[in-house]
Design a protein around this motif. Structure first.
Motif, mmCIF file in Angstrom:
data_model
loop_
_atom_site.group_PDB
_atom_site.id
_atom_site.type_symbol
_atom_site.label_atom_id
_atom_site.label_comp_id
_atom_site.label_asym_id
_atom_site.label_seq_id
_atom_site.Cartn_x
_atom_site.Cartn_y
_atom_site.Cartn_z
ATOM 1 N N ARG A 68 0.811 -1.216 0.000
ATOM 2 C CA ARG A 68 0.000 0.000 0.000
ATOM 3 C C ARG A 68 0.844 1.267 0.000
ATOM 4 O O ARG A 68 0.346 2.340 -0.306
ATOM 5 N N ALA A 69 2.094 1.135 0.415
ATOM 6 C CA ALA A 69 2.946 2.320 0.505
ATOM 7 C C ALA A 69 3.368 2.744 -0.896
ATOM 8 O O ALA A 69 3.820 1.935 -1.699
ATOM 9 N N VAL A 70 3.171 4.021 -1.196
ATOM 10 C CA VAL A 70 3.528 4.543 -2.523
ATOM 11 C C VAL A 70 4.671 5.554 -2.372
ATOM 12 O O VAL A 70 4.824 6.466 -3.163
ATOM 13 N N ILE A 71 5.456 5.339 -1.341
ATOM 14 C CA ILE A 71 6.457 6.338 -0.948
ATOM 15 C C ILE A 71 7.536 6.506 -2.012
ATOM 16 O O ILE A 71 7.944 7.624 -2.329
ATOM 17 N N VAL A 72 7.969 5.406 -2.594
ATOM 18 C CA VAL A 72 8.994 5.494 -3.636
ATOM 19 C C VAL A 72 8.421 6.152 -4.887
ATOM 20 O O VAL A 72 9.074 6.956 -5.561
ATOM 21 N N GLU A 73 7.176 5.840 -5.158
ATOM 22 C CA GLU A 73 6.505 6.438 -6.310
ATOM 23 C C GLU A 73 6.386 7.959 -6.135
ATOM 24 O O GLU A 73 6.500 8.721 -7.103
ATOM 25 N N GLN A 74 6.151 8.386 -4.903
ATOM 26 C CA GLN A 74 6.091 9.832 -4.638
ATOM 27 C C GLN A 74 7.387 10.506 -5.077
ATOM 28 O O GLN A 74 7.366 11.584 -5.665
ATOM 29 N N VAL A 75 8.500 9.844 -4.790
ATOM 30 C CA VAL A 75 9.792 10.423 -5.162
ATOM 31 C C VAL A 75 9.892 10.549 -6.679
ATOM 32 O O VAL A 75 10.296 11.588 -7.218
ATOM 33 N N ALA A 76 9.493 9.492 -7.388
ATOM 34 C CA ALA A 76 9.554 9.527 -8.850
ATOM 35 C C ALA A 76 8.634 10.615 -9.396
ATOM 36 O O ALA A 76 9.004 11.378 -10.300
#
Lengths: 189, 319, 436
Positions: B287-295
């Motif tokens: 559920r974590a989209v934290i890496v996607e936020q960076v991209a």
């Protein structure tokens, strides 16, 4: 955009339809034997024109022809001269353009700068075997060594005239108008 | 078309049309990031200065990459090892950058309002982009969060009407929270802030959001939960009794994750304090989209740079 | 020096009079254009000053001025601050103690006093520090300062609060020896750590650390109770909130001997100006809400707040030409104090000129126990006189700020008039709007 009363229609719906048919036949003839043809329209009005051409080519060839859109805004050389523009969608068929015959499609060819930008954009997307250019109107006044391969109509114009192509998909009507009053060309390309 | 102003200082300066234009532009630019040639010639000849008075490697790199992908010349000016740390004033630094011909200054500063000073004091002519000022705002973070929310919850199109976002943590000291509340509201989302009362600013009732002190209740409504970094130093300021109590009451762990709706996502602006506001298993969960936020951050910043610098500027006549 | 005749000015904005000043004293007053007024002509008259169309009031007395000398002569000196004061219609200022070194010994206050005498255009009354080095730990030598040539009567750690309640109690008690007064900068230090602006919805949005009203109100409440308990008088500096007004009103109703001041900027400006992040608006206590401004105005009208004091706080440009958090707190106020007061109270009809004279001259002189200041415009009074010209309206020009620093929030804004003449102990210090 303001159209003054001096605007006159130079192509009507039937003329445009005939031009699309003729361009499509020329593309088929020109690219005979190549089944890796891709038609890419340049937004805004190059896109519906590309779609019509792709559909017509598909009818002639009897198989679907991939068609897409390539926005060249980010490649333009006149960005600092104008207000910033919104980007239009770029939509490249899934198989990509490497080794293909790409036909770029635009409504009006004028200075050639839009096509220069489009060639750069194509270059960044891959390495096509051949790139060709189809336009509905060639109005002259080229500023770069660029020449169309397929032309709907040659329309010699004065620089202060405006050529306006309208398509049903965008404008609700099919026609090409010329206006001798200077009202600012919608598309500098 | 609704254009941006000259500067990007506050998420509150963006109206709905402007915010959507940034998100739509981001979506187009995201396709560039996916191809093999990731560079665009758009800002060739423009000079972008990264002016970082605070350490923030991820934001600085994100802006740097965004500017480079648009072919701008990028100078990075960090406080450490530069004249800034030797007592040179904000004004003198700005005058130096102006002399170098900066078209845009991306500024990160520990003092709230520092980008406003750069934009309005007459020291520089270029655009100013707020890359985080004190405990005030971080508008590009809010934009990348909105973009991430839109792509996960709204099919990547339109606004965030009806999306319920829960923001948890140190709202008082969070520029991310301030910018997100403003922008998400503009885009139609419902925002609930969750924190102990000590970490909610006095006067929050004037913000376009609701406030809760109870995480579990809020999570059940959420389409997305955004965890804010909580610094352990806050304990010394008596904002909460202990990190253990904080994480028990306001930390997101695996059992709490179960309270979320099926498709709800977990966001974090980073850097994370694993074990404090977010447990490691949640941070690494699907559920974590934290890496996607960076991209997405790179693409959003490209969009902002393009929309601010990609034209003649606000003084030229429009279409 | 021969006699000076001030012609045609209206004392307290009433009927025009010709005023004769001789040997530092008002010797005669008679209605203008009446038979006999010509008797003032001729022999013995050294200088005639035209005051027609102007209002004549006692020379203004500021109970709260930062002259920065010694230590920050780049911001202001006693000489330049005196000039700013004179140009603003003042004939007396109280120089706050937060200099470097701090005015916490007889030596420093005497030095300040002497420099004021040398400048010679206003009375410079040093304020003594309450605690050594303003540190809030140990009482300064209040008695020595009181007994010095400077005859200090007002004591304040202004800039910092005398926070320790026991120390505050001792100070209040101790100054009774010489009928001094402690002027408290009411700011709870713990509640205002790193504070940048008024705490509320706006500080929440701007992400600036809040300076809550309660940090002022709690200290005032404590101090009035302490003053009552030990039977001492208390003066409260720069009151800024509606809540403080209520506390002081309550204290006065109870008979507690408390006086209070408010600055012109707290009577006019509100916290919304901070939205610009322009540090010209950064001041301590911070600009508050409109409802506070209204409460403060009402308090001045009813007398709950006794006086208007400038808190003139000069800062060199570099201390304001920066980001908000790094900027110094304070604004200059001497040159504009009367203009702002006229705008707020005279143009609105809230107060008469006699009320203004009370609040900017008579009462501050009484609180500070300054001889010869704050006396009425009447024969026999020391000739400390300010002449206000309401016809000279216009935007505030930077040239009008004659002090060393230009950190005024009013530059470019309309002023409802200017100072035309000032007489200090019978000598003209300002003539026709320029330093004499």
């Amino acid at each position: 955009m303001v159209f003054l009363s001096s605007a006159r229609v130079v192509l009507d719906q039937a003329d445009i339809s005939r031009a699309v048919r003729r361009i499509s036949h020329e593309i088929v003839e020109n690219s005979r034997g190549s089944d890796d043809l891709i038609i890419l329209g340049i937004p805004t009005r190059g896109v519906p024109l590309a779609r019509r051409i792709a559909e017509t080519v598909a009818q002639i060839e009897g198989h679907p022809v991939p068609c897409g859109a390539i926005d060249v805004t980010l490649y333009r050389d006149d960005l600092p001269l104008r207000e910033v523009r919104a980007l239009e969608p770029t939509d490249i068929p899934a198989q990509g353009i490497d080794g293909c015959t790409v036909v770029l499609v635009d409504d009006v060819l004028y200075s050639g700068r839009t096509i220069r930008a489009a060639l750069d954009a194509v270059h960044d997307l891959g390495r096509p075997a051949i790139v060709r250019l189809a336009v509905m109107i060639d109005r002259g006044h080229r500023e770069l060594p660029i020449r169309p391969d397929f032309i709907g109509k040659n329309l010699p114009t004065a620089k202060d005239e405006t050529v306006r192509v309208r398509f049903v998909e965008v404008d609700g009507v099919d026609d090409v108008m010329i206006d001798s009053e200077s009202v600012g060309d919608a598309d500098a390309g | 078309m609704q254009m941006l102003g000259k500067h990007l200082l506050s998420a509150g300066d963006l109206d709905r049309a402007q915010a959507l234009m940034i998100l739509d532009t981001t979506a187009e630019l995201a396709t560039v990031t996916e191809r093999s040639v990731k560079k665009l010639p758009t800002l060739r000849g423009r000079t972008v200065v990264n002016l970082f008075f605070e350490d923030s490697t991820r934001t600085r790199l994100s802006f740097e990459l965004a500017a480079k992908r648009l072919s701008a010349d990028v100078i990075t000016f960090s406080a450490k090892g530069s004249s800034v740390s030797k007592g040179e004033s904000l004004k003198d630094t700005a005058l130096t950058l102006e002399a170098m011909g900066a078209d845009a200054v991306i500024v990160r500063h520990g003092a709230s309002g520092a980008p406003y000073r750069l934009a309005t004091a007459g020291w520089i002519d270029g655009s100013v982009i707020n890359a985080g000022d004190g405990t005030h705002e971080h508008p590009t973070q809010a934009l990348l969060d909105a973009y991430t929310l839109r792509s996960h919850i709204c099919g990547g199109q339109g606004d965030l009407q009806g999306v319920h976002v829960v923001i948890v943590g140190d709202v008082l000291h969070s520029r991310v929270a301030r910018s997100n509340v403003l922008l998400l509201h503009t885009l139609g989302a419902e925002v609930t802030l969750v924190a102990p009362p000590t970490l909610i600013p006095l006067g929050v009732e004037s913000w376009p959001c609701s406030v809760s002190y109870h995480l579990d209740d809020a999570l059940m409504q959420a389409d997305a939960v955004m965890m804010l970094r909580v610094q352990a130093e806050r304990m010394a300021g008596s904002y909460f009794p202990s990190t253990l109590e904080y994480s028990r009451l306001y930390g997101l762990d695996a059992p709490r994750l179960e309270l979320l709706k099926d498709r709800a996502i977990v966001m974090h602006p980073g850097p994370m304090n694993r074990g404090l506001e977010i447990s490691a298993d949640v941070a690494d969960s699907s559920r974590a989209v934290i890496v996607e936020q960076v991209a997405n951050g790179v693409n959003v910043r490209m969009a902002c740079l393009y929309l601010l610098l990609g034209g003649a500027g606000s003084q030229a006549g429009g279409d | 020096m021969g006699a000076i005749v001030l012609r045609g000015g209206a004392p307290y904005g009433l009927d025009p009079h010709d005023i004769v000043i001789d040997d530092g004293v008002i010797t005669a007053m008679m209605p203008s254009n009446q038979a006999g007024s010509n008797a003032l002509d001729g022999e013995g008259v050294e200088l005639e000053l035209d005051a027609s169309g102007c209002t004549v009031i006692p020379g203004l007395v500021d109970l709260h001025t930062h002259l920065r000398e010694p230590g920050r002569e780049d911001a202001e000196t006693i000489a330049t601050g005196s000039q700013a004061a004179a140009m603003g219609g003042f004939t007396c200022v109280h120089a706050m103690a937060n200099t470097s070194p701090v005015a916490d010994t007889a030596g420093v206050v005497e030095q300040v006093w002497r420099r004021g005498v040398e400048a010679g255009i206003v009375d410079v009354r040093p304020v003594g520090a309450v605690t050594v080095g303003l540190k809030g730990e140990q009482l300064a030598e209040l008695g020595a300062m009181a007994a010095s040539a400077a005859s200090v009567r007002v004591f304040s750690d202004d800039g910092l609060c005398v926070h320790d309640p026991l120390l505050m109690r001792r100070a209040l008690e101790y100054v009774k020896t010489f009928d001094g007064v402690v002027a408290q900068h009411a700011q709870d230090p713990r509640l205002t750590e790193a504070a940048q602006m008024n705490e509320g919805a706006l500080s929440a949005r701007l992400g600036l650390a809040g300076w809550p009203a309660v940090a002022e109100e709690a200290i005032i409440a404590r101090d009035v109770l302490l003053a009552e308990h030990v039977g001492s008088r208390l003066h409260v500096c720069h009151v800024s909130t509606a809540g403080s007004v209520e506390v002081i009103r309550w204290a006065k109703a109870r008979g507690i001997p408390v006086t209070a001041e408010v600055t012109p900027h707290h009577l006019l400006l509100t916290e919304e100006l901070v939205e610009s992040f322009d540090p010209i608006y950064k001041v301590n206590p911070p600009l508050r809400r409109a409802k506070d401004v209204h409460a403060l105005r009402e308090a001045v009208v009813e007398g709950t707040i006794d006086i208007i004091a400038t808190d003139h706080a000069p800062h060199p440009r570099e201390d304001k030409d920066c980001e908000w958090a790094a900027a110094a707190m304070g604004m200059v106020g001497l040159e504009t104090a009367l203009g702002i007061t006229v705008e707020v109270f005279i143009e609105s009809g809230l107060l008469t000129w006699r009320d203004i004279a009370d609040r900017m001259s008579t009462i501050p002189a009484r609180i500070g126990q300054v001889p010869d200041q704050g006396m009425p415009i009447a024969p026999g009074s020391a000739a400390n006189i300010t002449v206000w010209d309401p016809s000279a309206q216009g935007p505030l020009e930077v040239d009008a700020l004659v002090g060393k620093s230009g950190n005024s929030p009013y530059l470019g804004q309309r002023m409802p008039g200017t100072i035309r003449h000032v007489l200090f102990r019978g000598r003209p210090t300002v003539v026709d709007g320029a330093l004499a």
